[in-house]
Design a protein around this motif. Structure first.
Motif, mmCIF file in Angstrom:
data_model
loop_
_atom_site.group_PDB
_atom_site.id
_atom_site.type_symbol
_atom_site.label_atom_id
_atom_site.label_comp_id
_atom_site.label_asym_id
_atom_site.label_seq_id
_atom_site.Cartn_x
_atom_site.Cartn_y
_atom_site.Cartn_z
ATOM 1 N N ASP A 1 0.822 -1.215 0.000
ATOM 2 C CA ASP A 1 0.000 0.000 0.000
ATOM 3 C C ASP A 1 0.854 1.262 0.000
ATOM 4 N N HIS A 2 2.190 1.091 0.037
ATOM 5 C CA HIS A 2 3.111 2.226 -0.029
ATOM 6 C C HIS A 2 4.017 2.181 -1.250
ATOM 7 N N ILE A 3 4.166 1.021 -1.846
ATOM 8 C CA ILE A 3 4.868 0.934 -3.133
ATOM 9 C C ILE A 3 4.193 -0.125 -4.002
ATOM 10 N N ASP A 4 3.615 0.338 -5.089
ATOM 11 C CA ASP A 4 3.077 -0.552 -6.118
ATOM 12 C C ASP A 4 4.252 -0.926 -7.019
ATOM 13 N N VAL A 5 4.855 -2.066 -6.739
ATOM 14 C CA VAL A 5 6.118 -2.424 -7.410
ATOM 15 C C VAL A 5 5.995 -2.432 -8.935
ATOM 16 N N PRO A 6 4.975 -3.086 -9.515
ATOM 17 C CA PRO A 6 4.877 -3.066 -10.979
ATOM 18 C C PRO A 6 4.749 -1.650 -11.555
ATOM 19 N N ALA A 7 3.963 -0.801 -10.888
ATOM 20 C CA ALA A 7 3.775 0.563 -11.391
ATOM 21 C C ALA A 7 5.060 1.377 -11.292
ATOM 22 N N VAL A 8 5.751 1.274 -10.167
ATOM 23 C CA VAL A 8 6.992 2.031 -9.994
ATOM 24 C C VAL A 8 8.083 1.489 -10.916
ATOM 25 N N ALA A 9 8.149 0.161 -11.069
ATOM 26 C CA ALA A 9 9.120 -0.418 -12.001
ATOM 27 C C ALA A 9 8.859 0.061 -13.426
ATOM 28 N N GLY A 10 7.590 0.100 -13.811
ATOM 29 C CA GLY A 10 7.244 0.598 -15.140
ATOM 30 C C GLY A 10 7.628 2.048 -15.331
ATOM 31 N N ALA A 11 7.441 2.861 -14.289
ATOM 32 C CA ALA A 11 7.825 4.269 -14.374
ATOM 33 C C ALA A 11 9.337 4.423 -14.502
ATOM 34 N N LEU A 12 10.094 3.603 -13.789
ATOM 35 C CA LEU A 12 11.556 3.665 -13.889
ATOM 36 C C LEU A 12 12.040 3.259 -15.278
ATOM 37 N N ARG A 13 11.342 2.321 -15.903
ATOM 38 C CA ARG A 13 11.729 1.903 -17.257
ATOM 39 C C ARG A 13 11.392 2.969 -18.292
ATOM 40 N N SER A 14 10.241 3.605 -18.137
ATOM 41 C CA SER A 14 9.770 4.528 -19.174
ATOM 42 C C SER A 14 10.350 5.935 -19.027
ATOM 43 N N ALA A 15 10.683 6.337 -17.821
ATOM 44 C CA ALA A 15 11.253 7.665 -17.580
ATOM 45 C C ALA A 15 12.701 7.477 -17.134
ATOM 46 N N THR A 16 13.615 7.628 -18.044
ATOM 47 C CA THR A 16 15.015 7.279 -17.763
ATOM 48 C C THR A 16 15.731 8.293 -16.874
ATOM 49 N N ASP A 17 15.047 9.395 -16.517
ATOM 50 C CA ASP A 17 15.632 10.340 -15.575
ATOM 51 C C ASP A 17 14.995 10.235 -14.195
ATOM 52 N N LEU A 18 14.033 9.327 -14.013
ATOM 53 C CA LEU A 18 13.364 9.157 -12.728
ATOM 54 C C LEU A 18 14.301 8.476 -11.736
ATOM 55 N N VAL A 19 14.373 9.041 -10.518
ATOM 56 C CA VAL A 19 15.198 8.453 -9.469
ATOM 57 C C VAL A 19 14.306 8.004 -8.318
ATOM 58 N N LEU A 20 14.778 6.998 -7.593
ATOM 59 C CA LEU A 20 14.013 6.444 -6.481
ATOM 60 C C LEU A 20 14.881 6.377 -5.245
ATOM 61 N N TYR A 21 14.303 6.729 -4.096
ATOM 62 C CA TYR A 21 14.965 6.651 -2.801
ATOM 63 C C TYR A 21 14.086 5.830 -1.867
ATOM 64 N N ALA A 22 14.691 4.882 -1.143
ATOM 65 C CA ALA A 22 13.910 3.969 -0.315
ATOM 66 C C ALA A 22 14.827 3.302 0.702
ATOM 67 N N PRO A 23 14.252 2.676 1.735
ATOM 68 C CA PRO A 23 15.078 1.842 2.618
ATOM 69 C C PRO A 23 15.821 0.776 1.820
ATOM 70 N N ALA A 24 16.918 0.277 2.375
ATOM 71 C CA ALA A 24 17.818 -0.598 1.625
ATOM 72 C C ALA A 24 17.127 -1.820 1.040
#
Length: 218
Positions: A48-71
């Motif tokens: 409910d805090h990270i939709d992994v498929p949606a965020v993974a898709g965003a990282l693939r499609s937007a090559t300048d998108l950065v992500l910060y998260a616990p290890a």
């Protein structure tokens, strides 16, 4: 800074044409929230805090998108999207970051206890521009700073109303809005928000409800 609340725990922040998104989970309108984002902050690993498929898709499609998260989350996302490894960053509590033009500070480190038989996971709370504080699934009060805009986890399997109210009273931000309200019906929402609004006001916090998709300047 423009703050837009999405269903449950997801919040989108916009400033000077730049976009930062926090906790786009699977209860939220992740596609709308992530559109045009430069950075994503994740508090912890729950769906409910990270939709992994949606965020993974965003990282693939937007090559300048950065992500910060616990290890642990960062490691998972590097496995999901290996081509974005250089843009996926692990965050520890007690750090300061410049993320997409926003000044970010991290707090906490641990998710609130749900039950002794349920493992406790890492959780990072984020303070944005010394203004907006998103605690994720915790009631960690930032030390040494004054929060201006508090995002209140209104209801969860790990909390009770007294703890929600005490969190608002402890932070004493001038204004507060709800997050983590996706498990409440309208009647339950009125009950919990009534307590937060009434008691919070005694300690200088003005609490207001934001509908999913509603924006406010903070």
């Amino acid at each position: 800074m423009k703050l837009t609340k999405f269903t449950h725990a997801c919040v989108r922040l916009e400033k000077d044409g730049r976009v930062l998104v926090l906790d786009p989970g699977n209860f939220s309108e992740t596609g709308e929230a992530l559109a045009g984002a430069e950075a994503v902050l994740i508090t912890h690993e729950h769906a409910d805090h990270i939709d992994v498929p949606a965020v993974a898709g965003a990282l693939r499609s937007a090559t300048d998108l950065v992500l910060y998260a616990p290890a642990g989350v960062a490691d998972q996302m590097r496995t999901e999207v290996p081509e974005a490894t250089a843009r996926i960053n692990a965050v520890d509590p007690g750090t300061s970051l410049d993320v997409a033009g926003f000044a970010v500070r991290s707090f906490g480190g641990q998710h609130a206890l749900i039950h002794p038989q349920i493992p406790v996971v890492a959780n990072i709370g984020y303070l944005i521009d010394d203004n907006v504080y998103h605690p994720g699934d915790s009631f960690i009060v930032p030390d040494g700073i004054s929060v201006k805009t508090l995002l209140v986890p209104l209801h969860a399997p790990w909390s009770k109303s007294a703890e929600v109210v005490d969190f608002v009273v402890s932070v004493r931000a001038p204004r507060a809005f709800q997050i983590h309200d996706g498990l409440l019906n309208d009647n339950g929402l009125k009950v919990v928000e009534g307590h937060v609004k009434r008691i919070g006001a005694k300690y200088g916090t003005e609490y207001n409800h934001l509908r999913a998709g509603e924006s406010v300047e903070v």
